[in-house]
Design a protein around this motif. Structure first.
Motif, PDB file in Angstrom:
ATOM      1  N   SER A  26      43.445  47.069 -44.814  1.00  0.00           N
ATOM      2  CA  SER A  26      44.511  47.766 -45.770  1.00  0.00           C
ATOM      3  C   SER A  26      45.185  49.012 -45.089  1.00  0.00           C
ATOM      4  O   SER A  26      46.497  48.857 -45.300  1.00  0.00           O
ATOM      5  CB  SER A  26      43.843  48.161 -47.157  1.00  0.00           C
ATOM      6  OG  SER A  26      42.902  47.100 -47.536  1.00  0.00           O
ATOM      7  N   MET A  29      47.985  47.657 -42.814  1.00  0.00           N
ATOM      8  CA  MET A  29      48.694  47.110 -43.555  1.00  0.00           C
ATOM      9  C   MET A  29      49.854  48.063 -43.893  1.00  0.00           C
ATOM     10  O   MET A  29      50.920  47.859 -44.047  1.00  0.00           O
ATOM     11  CB  MET A  29      48.394  46.051 -44.798  1.00  0.00           C
ATOM     12  CG  MET A  29      47.845  44.866 -44.426  1.00  0.00           C
ATOM     13  SD  MET A  29      49.075  43.728 -44.128  1.00  0.00           S
ATOM     14  CE  MET A  29      48.095  42.336 -43.656  1.00  0.00           C
ATOM     15  N   ALA A  61      53.237  42.614 -53.112  1.00  0.00           N
ATOM     16  CA  ALA A  61      52.054  42.512 -51.680  1.00  0.00           C
ATOM     17  C   ALA A  61      52.671  40.981 -51.103  1.00  0.00           C
ATOM     18  O   ALA A  61      52.965  41.026 -49.989  1.00  0.00           O
ATOM     19  CB  ALA A  61      50.918  42.363 -52.037  1.00  0.00           C
ATOM     20  N   MET A  62      52.734  39.753 -51.976  1.00  0.00           N
ATOM     21  CA  MET A  62      52.887  38.685 -51.433  1.00  0.00           C
ATOM     22  C   MET A  62      54.602  38.570 -50.864  1.00  0.00           C
ATOM     23  O   MET A  62      54.816  38.055 -49.577  1.00  0.00           O
ATOM     24  CB  MET A  62      52.863  37.608 -52.471  1.00  0.00           C
ATOM     25  CG  MET A  62      52.878  36.164 -51.880  1.00  0.00           C
ATOM     26  SD  MET A  62      51.498  35.921 -50.705  1.00  0.00           S
ATOM     27  CE  MET A  62      51.819  34.077 -50.459  1.00  0.00           C
ATOM     28  N   ARG A  64      56.472  41.124 -49.726  1.00  0.00           N
ATOM     29  CA  ARG A  64      56.594  41.872 -48.764  1.00  0.00           C
ATOM     30  C   ARG A  64      55.796  41.548 -47.458  1.00  0.00           C
ATOM     31  O   ARG A  64      56.084  41.778 -46.310  1.00  0.00           O
ATOM     32  CB  ARG A  64      55.924  43.189 -49.049  1.00  0.00           C
ATOM     33  CG  ARG A  64      56.696  44.408 -49.895  1.00  0.00           C
ATOM     34  CD  ARG A  64      55.827  45.246 -50.374  1.00  0.00           C
ATOM     35  NE  ARG A  64      56.479  46.046 -51.378  1.00  0.00           N
ATOM     36  CZ  ARG A  64      56.901  47.396 -51.381  1.00  0.00           C
ATOM     37  NH1 ARG A  64      56.418  48.229 -50.428  1.00  0.00           N
ATOM     38  NH2 ARG A  64      57.306  47.898 -52.637  1.00  0.00           N
ATOM     39  N   LEU A  65      55.109  40.509 -47.401  1.00  0.00           N
ATOM     40  CA  LEU A  65      54.552  39.425 -46.463  1.00  0.00           C
ATOM     41  C   LEU A  65      55.208  38.415 -46.138  1.00  0.00           C
ATOM     42  O   LEU A  65      54.906  37.539 -45.246  1.00  0.00           O
ATOM     43  CB  LEU A  65      52.987  39.370 -46.609  1.00  0.00           C
ATOM     44  CG  LEU A  65      52.141  40.604 -46.653  1.00  0.00           C
ATOM     45  CD1 LEU A  65      50.547  40.206 -46.840  1.00  0.00           C
ATOM     46  CD2 LEU A  65      52.221  41.482 -45.283  1.00  0.00           C
ATOM     47  N   GLN A 296      47.738  42.935 -50.110  1.00  0.00           N
ATOM     48  CA  GLN A 296      48.403  42.411 -48.975  1.00  0.00           C
ATOM     49  C   GLN A 296      47.278  42.153 -47.841  1.00  0.00           C
ATOM     50  O   GLN A 296      47.140  40.876 -47.443  1.00  0.00           O
ATOM     51  CB  GLN A 296      49.229  43.324 -48.079  1.00  0.00           C
ATOM     52  CG  GLN A 296      50.632  43.683 -48.762  1.00  0.00           C
ATOM     53  CD  GLN A 296      51.496  44.416 -48.008  1.00  0.00           C
ATOM     54  OE1 GLN A 296      50.961  45.601 -47.366  1.00  0.00           O
ATOM     55  NE2 GLN A 296      52.910  44.068 -47.825  1.00  0.00           N
TER      56      GLN A 296
END
Ligand code: CP
Length: 306
Positions: A26, A29, A61-62, A64-65, A296
């Motif tokens: 984390s 990330m 989170a999803m 941003r990835l 993330q």
């Protein structure tokens, strides 16, 4: 890490080493963006109970990835209304996405989803049972505010009977050298199985009714809302709903440690005064933001990218 993480159903699936690994990932990330790490992957959000933080931070989170999000939306507008069961709904949803985050009022719903979907599943809260991603972000917050988890005295305040966040966090902290203080009205004591787990692990723990008695000893005060929606008996709720209110005057009166930090999974109702928001004690909004790097890391892990 030994065994790869394929689903996150309960914090009980993680030992101290596993917890620290998630927290380390984390941190990475947060330090370094990975805008394409989950490109081509779809997160299915199935929230059958209300949520603001968990649902939105999973989506953020999803995205941003580099991944995409398919939101099941309002259950009232789904085929649940035609009588479709949870298992069939999950089987169908599994055909449309690569990982599912589920919140449901039934304890065990996330485990069922993992069994029937064949996909990685992340438990975003199942009834009064578990909320493991909240636990990871709570621990991540503690690491950041106190530089580590060992050696701390934590006080859990409020609805300890129905609080999945407390049950999950108390279990996770039992892998660390912490003293745990449970502060609640008699009728909202932490469940016996939570206390037994602490006893088995030799964790120092005590129960209190009077917050003022223990407040000066605490490094962390973890407040919870008295959850109206979990009470079958309205009268019982009315009797306990205003049991505690934490505000500046109380902290000054009791003489707390300067390093005390106040956490809350949120939402709050009236147990935590807004007059604390601008003080160094308050870390609950930072705590909510920490949901991004933690979720993330967990998404990347269950999708085999870490
Ligand atoms: N902490 C938490 O679970 O908040 P939400 O219910 O808004 O997701």
């Amino acid at each position: 890490m030994g065994r790869p993480i394929t689903s996150v159903i309960s914090i009980r699936g993680f030992d101290r080493k596993g917890i620290l690994y998630v927290l380390e990932q984390s941190g990475k990330m947060e330090q370094r963006p990975h805008p394409r790490l989950l490109q081509g992957h779809v997160l299915g959000l199935m929230f059958v109970e209300v949520s603001t933080r968990t649902r939105l931070s999973f989506a953020s989170a999803m995205m941003r990835l580099g991944g995409q999000v398919l939101d099941f939306g309002d259950p009232e507008r789904s085929s649940f209304k035609k009588g479709e069961g949870l298992s069939d709904t999950i089987r169908v949803m599994a055909g449309y996405c690569d990982v599912i985050a589920i919140r449901h009022p039934w304890e065990g719903a996330a485990r069922l989803a993992a069994e029937v979907s064949g996909l990685p599943v992340i438990n975003a809260g199942d009834g009064a049972n578990q909320h493991p991603t909240q636990t990871f972000l709570d621990l991540y917050t503690i690491q950041k505010t106190h530089g580590g988890i060992d050696g701390l005295t934590v006080g859990f305040l409020g609805d300890l009977r129905y609080s999945r966040t407390v049950q999950s966090l108390a279990g996770a902290m039992s892998h660390f050298d912490c003293r745990q203080c449970f502060i609640s009205p008699e009728s909202l004591r932490a469940p016996q199985h939570v206390l037994e787990e602490l006893e088995e692990r030799g964790v120092q723990h005590e129960q209190f009714s009077d917050l003022g008695e223990v407040l000066p000893q605490l490094d962390i005060l973890y407040c919870t809302r008295i959850q109206e929606e979990r009470f079958a008996d309205r009268l019982e709720y009315e009797q306990v709903k205003s049991s505690y209110r934490v505000d500046r005057a109380l902290l000054e009166h009791c003489g707390v440690k300067e390093t005390l930090r106040i956490m809350h999974p949120l939402p709050r109702v009236d147990e935590l005064s807004e007059d604390l928001d601008a003080t160094p004690y308050a870390v609950y909004f930072q705590q909510a933001r920490n949901g991004i790097p933690v979720r993330q890391a967990l998404l990347a892990m269950v999708l085999g990218k870490l």
